[in-house]
Design a protein around this motif. Structure first.
Motif, PDB file in Angstrom:
ATOM      1  N   LEU A  74      85.904  34.292  45.450  1.00 33.43           N
ATOM      2  CA  LEU A  74      86.106  35.665  45.017  1.00 33.43           C
ATOM      3  C   LEU A  74      85.188  36.591  45.809  1.00 33.43           C
ATOM      4  O   LEU A  74      84.169  36.157  46.365  1.00 33.43           O
ATOM      5  N   LYS A  75      85.567  37.856  45.885  1.00 31.68           N
ATOM      6  CA  LYS A  75      84.689  38.831  46.526  1.00 31.68           C
ATOM      7  C   LYS A  75      83.363  38.855  45.774  1.00 31.68           C
ATOM      8  O   LYS A  75      83.323  38.895  44.547  1.00 31.68           O
ATOM      9  N   GLN A  76      82.274  38.823  46.531  1.00 31.40           N
ATOM     10  CA  GLN A  76      80.968  38.576  45.944  1.00 31.40           C
ATOM     11  C   GLN A  76      80.570  39.628  44.911  1.00 31.40           C
ATOM     12  O   GLN A  76      80.050  39.288  43.839  1.00 31.40           O
ATOM     13  N   ALA A  77      80.820  40.881  45.198  1.00 31.75           N
ATOM     14  CA  ALA A  77      80.434  41.931  44.247  1.00 31.75           C
ATOM     15  C   ALA A  77      81.190  41.774  42.933  1.00 31.75           C
ATOM     16  O   ALA A  77      80.612  41.907  41.851  1.00 31.75           O
ATOM     17  N   PHE A  78      82.465  41.459  43.033  1.00 33.35           N
ATOM     18  CA  PHE A  78      83.261  41.281  41.828  1.00 33.35           C
ATOM     19  C   PHE A  78      82.796  40.052  41.058  1.00 33.35           C
ATOM     20  O   PHE A  78      82.753  40.039  39.831  1.00 33.35           O
ATOM     21  N   TYR A  79      82.445  39.004  41.789  1.00 34.20           N
ATOM     22  CA  TYR A  79      82.003  37.782  41.139  1.00 34.20           C
ATOM     23  C   TYR A  79      80.695  38.003  40.380  1.00 34.20           C
ATOM     24  O   TYR A  79      80.535  37.541  39.250  1.00 34.20           O
ATOM     25  N   ARG A  80      79.766  38.711  40.998  1.00 39.30           N
ATOM     26  CA  ARG A  80      78.500  39.001  40.311  1.00 39.30           C
ATOM     27  C   ARG A  80      78.749  39.833  39.058  1.00 39.30           C
ATOM     28  O   ARG A  80      78.146  39.607  38.006  1.00 39.30           O
ATOM     29  N   GLN A  81      79.649  40.791  39.156  1.00 35.56           N
ATOM     30  CA  GLN A  81      79.987  41.626  38.011  1.00 35.56           C
ATOM     31  C   GLN A  81      80.606  40.781  36.899  1.00 35.56           C
ATOM     32  O   GLN A  81      80.327  40.974  35.713  1.00 35.56           O
ATOM     33  N   THR A  82      81.421  39.827  37.292  1.00 37.48           N
ATOM     34  CA  THR A  82      82.070  38.954  36.315  1.00 37.48           C
ATOM     35  C   THR A  82      81.057  38.085  35.587  1.00 37.48           C
ATOM     36  O   THR A  82      81.082  37.971  34.360  1.00 37.48           O
ATOM     37  N   LEU A  83      80.156  37.447  36.329  1.00 37.52           N
ATOM     38  CA  LEU A  83      79.137  36.613  35.691  1.00 37.52           C
ATOM     39  C   LEU A  83      78.276  37.429  34.741  1.00 37.52           C
ATOM     40  O   LEU A  83      77.903  36.967  33.659  1.00 37.52           O
ATOM     41  N   ASP A  84      77.965  38.651  35.141  1.00 41.83           N
ATOM     42  CA  ASP A  84      77.181  39.509  34.267  1.00 41.83           C
ATOM     43  C   ASP A  84      77.955  39.811  32.984  1.00 41.83           C
ATOM     44  O   ASP A  84      77.389  39.785  31.885  1.00 41.83           O
ATOM     45  N   ALA A  85      79.275  40.071  33.120  1.00 42.62           N
ATOM     46  CA  ALA A  85      80.097  40.344  31.939  1.00 42.62           C
ATOM     47  C   ALA A  85      80.190  39.130  31.031  1.00 42.62           C
ATOM     48  O   ALA A  85      80.110  39.241  29.803  1.00 42.62           O
ATOM     49  N   VAL A  86      80.352  37.948  31.636  1.00 43.26           N
ATOM     50  CA  VAL A  86      80.415  36.720  30.851  1.00 43.26           C
ATOM     51  C   VAL A  86      79.107  36.502  30.097  1.00 43.26           C
ATOM     52  O   VAL A  86      79.091  36.130  28.918  1.00 43.26           O
ATOM     53  N   GLY A  87      77.989  36.724  30.782  1.00 50.56           N
ATOM     54  CA  GLY A  87      76.687  36.508  30.154  1.00 50.56           C
ATOM     55  C   GLY A  87      76.401  37.448  29.005  1.00 50.56           C
ATOM     56  O   GLY A  87      75.631  37.114  28.100  1.00 50.56           O
ATOM     57  N   ARG A  88      77.037  38.619  29.010  1.00 53.28           N
ATOM     58  CA  ARG A  88      76.784  39.599  27.959  1.00 53.28           C
ATOM     59  C   ARG A  88      77.841  39.605  26.859  1.00 53.28           C
ATOM     60  O   ARG A  88      77.624  40.209  25.811  1.00 53.28           O
ATOM     61  N   ASP A  89      78.959  38.951  27.086  1.00 52.35           N
ATOM     62  CA  ASP A  89      80.077  39.043  26.148  1.00 52.35           C
ATOM     63  C   ASP A  89      80.134  37.788  25.269  1.00 52.35           C
ATOM     64  O   ASP A  89      80.382  36.684  25.770  1.00 52.35           O
ATOM     65  N   PRO A  90      79.917  37.916  23.956  1.00 55.49           N
ATOM     66  CA  PRO A  90      79.940  36.726  23.083  1.00 55.49           C
ATOM     67  C   PRO A  90      81.306  36.059  23.027  1.00 55.49           C
ATOM     68  O   PRO A  90      81.400  34.874  22.690  1.00 55.49           O
ATOM     69  N   ARG A  91      82.380  36.768  23.379  1.00 54.24           N
ATOM     70  CA  ARG A  91      83.712  36.137  23.395  1.00 54.24           C
ATOM     71  C   ARG A  91      83.789  35.036  24.436  1.00 54.24           C
ATOM     72  O   ARG A  91      84.600  34.116  24.326  1.00 54.24           O
ATOM     73  N   PHE A  92      82.974  35.124  25.469  1.00 56.94           N
ATOM     74  CA  PHE A  92      82.938  34.102  26.503  1.00 56.94           C
ATOM     75  C   PHE A  92      81.776  33.127  26.311  1.00 56.94           C
ATOM     76  O   PHE A  92      81.543  32.263  27.153  1.00 56.94           O
ATOM     77  N   GLY A  93      81.037  33.286  25.238  1.00 55.24           N
ATOM     78  CA  GLY A  93      79.935  32.367  24.973  1.00 55.24           C
ATOM     79  C   GLY A  93      78.586  32.846  25.438  1.00 55.24           C
ATOM     80  O   GLY A  93      77.575  32.180  25.237  1.00 55.24           O
ATOM     81  N   GLY A  94      78.544  34.000  26.118  1.00 53.56           N
ATOM     82  CA  GLY A  94      77.283  34.569  26.547  1.00 53.56           C
ATOM     83  C   GLY A  94      76.538  33.700  27.547  1.00 53.56           C
ATOM     84  O   GLY A  94      77.147  33.014  28.375  1.00 53.56           O
ATOM     85  N   PRO A  95      75.215  33.697  27.488  1.00 53.35           N
ATOM     86  CA  PRO A  95      74.407  32.941  28.454  1.00 53.35           C
ATOM     87  C   PRO A  95      74.750  31.454  28.490  1.00 53.35           C
ATOM     88  O   PRO A  95      74.640  30.823  29.548  1.00 53.35           O
ATOM     89  N   ALA A  96      75.171  30.890  27.357  1.00 51.07           N
ATOM     90  CA  ALA A  96      75.501  29.458  27.341  1.00 51.07           C
ATOM     91  C   ALA A  96      76.666  29.153  28.279  1.00 51.07           C
ATOM     92  O   ALA A  96      76.690  28.105  28.934  1.00 51.07           O
TER      93      ALA A  96
END
Length: 267
Positions: A121-143
């Protein structure tokens, strides 16, 4: 698609390999390919892969079964790039239940037994995605991020994809499987596990079909010479054989008998 929905689609796409690795269904009730296909199409459509927009259009056309458009799109690419993207388009079609596209691209020179590197994936988008996953409890957050890290997905490297027989077998796609066999696919090809030259290979197509409980795929592979004994030799759990896995996956008794390796006599 809004940026927020695109992020969610991206996260689902990233999570899919981890989900697949963690849980392989024993009864074939969950078809990961069909679940992932809309997300994969959205990812190409949203141009988040590290590939030219013209390539993204080719992949969407491959998913949509538009062979003439795929051919025109490939022909418009630089000559030095066409073979690479043709191979990825053929594998994409093989994962998208588009046997006619796979057939046409094999006629055009795609290699039936070769894998390909799917771009990251494009790197900027990928970093944004990981950040969203880490903050969103629907995706399990940091775990969830830790799970992705454990699966080796957070480096956003190119992903080895294929070969096509593995893809079609995992997707329970007998129509594409028949196309590949007509093109003399190696029925004993193994999944491409890693782009590293010294990496061990993955399972046989037969093993994948049996684990998933795909009776029609299993029968076709056996009819074309797939060797259950070879699969048994890769199984490292005492007392577990391909035949016993087939029984657990609720395959018909006729197939379970064909899966029993004479060397072990296991059923």
């Amino acid at each position: 698609m809004s940026a927020r929905l695109a992020l969610i689609a991206c996260a689902l796409c990233v999570l899919q390999p981890a989900i697949a690795a963690e849980s392989m269904p024993a009864n074939g009730n969950t078809n990961i390919c069909r679940q992932a296909l809309p997300t994969i199409r959205s990812m190409w459509l949203q141009d988040v892969y590290d590939a030219p927009p013209a390539v993204a259009a080719v992949m969407v056309d491959a998913i949509d079964g538009k062979l003439p458009q795929v051919r025109r799109g490939l022909a418009a690419l630089p000559a030095s790039e066409q073979a690479r993207w043709r191979q990825i388009a053929m594998l994409t079609a093989s994962s998208a239940y588009q046997p006619a596209v796979a057939d046409g691209l094999l006629d055009d020179g795609a290699a039936v037994d070769a894998p390909a590197l799917l771009p990251p994936l494009k790197q900027a988008f990928y970093r944004q995605t990981l950040d969203a996953v880490g903050r969103d409890p629907r995706f399990g957050g940091p775990a969830t991020v830790k799970t992705l890290q454990a699966q080796g997905l957070t480096d956003n490297s190119a992903n080895l994809f294929g070969p096509a027989l593995i893809v079609a077998s995992n997707c329970d796609d007998t129509a594409t499987l028949d196309v590949l066999l007509r093109h003399h696919a190696d029925v004993m090809v193994r999944a491409a596990a890693s782009p590293k030259p010294d990496a061990s290979r993955g399972p046989y197509a037969l093993t994948i079909a049996v684990i998933q409980g795909y009776a029609d795929v299993t029968q076709r592979l056996l009819d074309h010479g797939a060797d259950a004994c070879a699969s048994d030799r890769l199984i490292r759990k005492p007392g577990v054989t391909l035949a016993s896995i087939g029984k657990r996956s609720h395959l018909p008794d006729t197939l379970i008998r064909r899966l029993a390796c004479p060397a072990t006599g296991a059923h």
